[in-house]
Design an enzyme around this catalytic site. Sequence first.
Site, short mmCIF file in Angstrom:
data_model
loop_
_atom_site.label_atom_id
_atom_site.label_comp_id
_atom_site.label_asym_id
_atom_site.label_seq_id
_atom_site.Cartn_x
_atom_site.Cartn_y
_atom_site.Cartn_z
N LYS A 10 0.96 -1.32 0.17
CA LYS A 10 0.02 0.06 -0.03
C LYS A 10 0.88 1.28 0.01
O LYS A 10 2.17 1.22 0.32
CB LYS A 10 -0.87 0.07 1.22
CG LYS A 10 -0.26 0.00 2.46
CD LYS A 10 -0.06 1.57 3.04
CE LYS A 10 0.56 1.68 4.55
NZ LYS A 10 1.41 2.88 4.79
N ALA A 97 9.91 -2.85 6.55
CA ALA A 97 10.24 -1.23 7.46
C ALA A 97 10.19 -0.31 6.45
O ALA A 97 11.25 0.61 6.70
CB ALA A 97 11.30 -1.69 8.23
N MET A 100 5.22 0.59 3.58
CA MET A 100 4.31 -0.01 2.71
C MET A 100 3.68 -1.12 3.11
O MET A 100 2.92 -1.75 2.27
CB MET A 100 5.26 -0.33 1.43
CG MET A 100 5.68 0.70 0.61
SD MET A 100 7.34 0.41 -0.14
CE MET A 100 5.97 -0.34 -1.70
N ASP A 137 -2.74 -1.33 10.26
CA ASP A 137 -2.86 -1.57 8.89
C ASP A 137 -3.54 -2.92 8.28
O ASP A 137 -3.76 -2.96 7.07
CB ASP A 137 -1.48 -1.50 8.06
CG ASP A 137 -0.84 -0.12 8.20
OD1 ASP A 137 -1.84 0.88 8.18
OD2 ASP A 137 0.15 0.33 8.01
O1 C5P Z 1 -0.78 -1.35 14.97
P1 C5P Z 1 0.47 -1.59 14.71
O2 C5P Z 1 1.21 -2.66 15.59
O3 C5P Z 1 0.96 -1.68 13.51
O4 C5P Z 1 1.41 -0.09 15.28
C1 C5P Z 1 2.92 -0.14 15.31
C2 C5P Z 1 3.15 1.01 16.35
O5 C5P Z 1 2.84 2.35 15.59
C3 C5P Z 1 2.15 1.04 17.49
O6 C5P Z 1 2.87 0.32 18.75
C4 C5P Z 1 2.40 2.49 17.90
O7 C5P Z 1 3.32 2.80 18.47
C5 C5P Z 1 2.27 2.96 16.49
N1 C5P Z 1 0.75 3.47 16.18
C6 C5P Z 1 0.20 4.45 16.48
N2 C5P Z 1 -0.82 4.94 16.29
C7 C5P Z 1 -1.87 4.26 15.12
C8 C5P Z 1 -0.90 3.11 14.33
C9 C5P Z 1 0.34 2.82 14.91
O8 C5P Z 1 0.75 5.10 17.56
N3 C5P Z 1 -2.78 4.46 14.84
#
Ligand code: C5P
Length: 289
Positions: A10, A97, A100, A137
């Site tokens: 994405k 990382a 995407m 995501d």
């Molecule tokens: O949800 P995911 O595990 O992909 O998110 C990774 C990190 O990105 C989270 O631990 C958080 O620190 C940050 N994040 C955030 N707010 C979001 C999505 C992600 O702070 N809406």
Amino acid sequence: MQIDVYAWAKLNLSLDVVKKLPTGYHDMRVVMETVELHDDVHISLTEGRGVLLETNFPYLPVDERNIAAKAAAVFFKELGIPERRVAIRIHKRVPVAAGMAGGSANAAAVLRGLNTLLGTGLSRERLMELGGLLGSDVPYCVVGGTALATGRGDEIRALDPLPSCHIVICKPQFSVRTPDMFSRIDCLKVRHRPDTEGILRALSKGQLGEVAIRLYNVFEDVLNGKEREVSLIKSALLDFGALGASMTGSGPSVFALFDKEELAKAAYLHLKQTYQETFLTKNRSESLV
Ligand code: C5P
């Protein structure tokens, strides 16, 4: 029993971090788009239990730390169906990382693949719900297409499709950590925000150029030191005739939209000389499920 599924990458046509939530996550307002660039995911089921994962990127974990393996475990646990032995082979192309959603796309592909393979008939909503247990995501990656993501990034509304275009994606040779990028945003007053409404309007009128000039990502404001290489890549893409360029996700990949294939190809060939992870692709605006 086996199946081959694709895990499409994405891009973010715009990315706004609205505010920090009490949960520690952030309230987002993001316009998403899927591209043809993808990983290949092969899933096979046999008698037994557990998940066996292999990928062509030797540095990726292949145990439960890998979100694709987690997706298989969550699928059986949440549905309460008898476990099977799941072997997942991922041929990766999408940079890791890189902003995407490569890992999230792998997880979404596993959820879609198992749903088909096991004939469980889960609705797209239920698949997205399972995706939400894995990462912010993943719900979007389940459905793909042009969409607005709000909340944690997991509330998805389908939008009018981005008109078909040529896209160059280029990942600089450094990486950033998503949580660090959010912390940097917390320490700063966001100076510029994307014109999300303008993008939605342009999408509804099918105006590629009007979308492209509005591409914007608030994380670009918190890049420092060598990360500013992002601006150099953007400038190069614009010099080659891109309609617009931006960083995607928490970075550091940069992408640009082109209406002419020959311009996109020239930009791709130029950047590829310096950046190994440069891709020439197209958008893929239709829904994946
Ligand atoms: O949800 P995911 O595990 O992909 O998110 C990774 C990190 O990105 C989270 O631990 C958080 O620190 C940050 N994040 C955030 N707010 C979001 C999505 C992600 O702070 N809406």
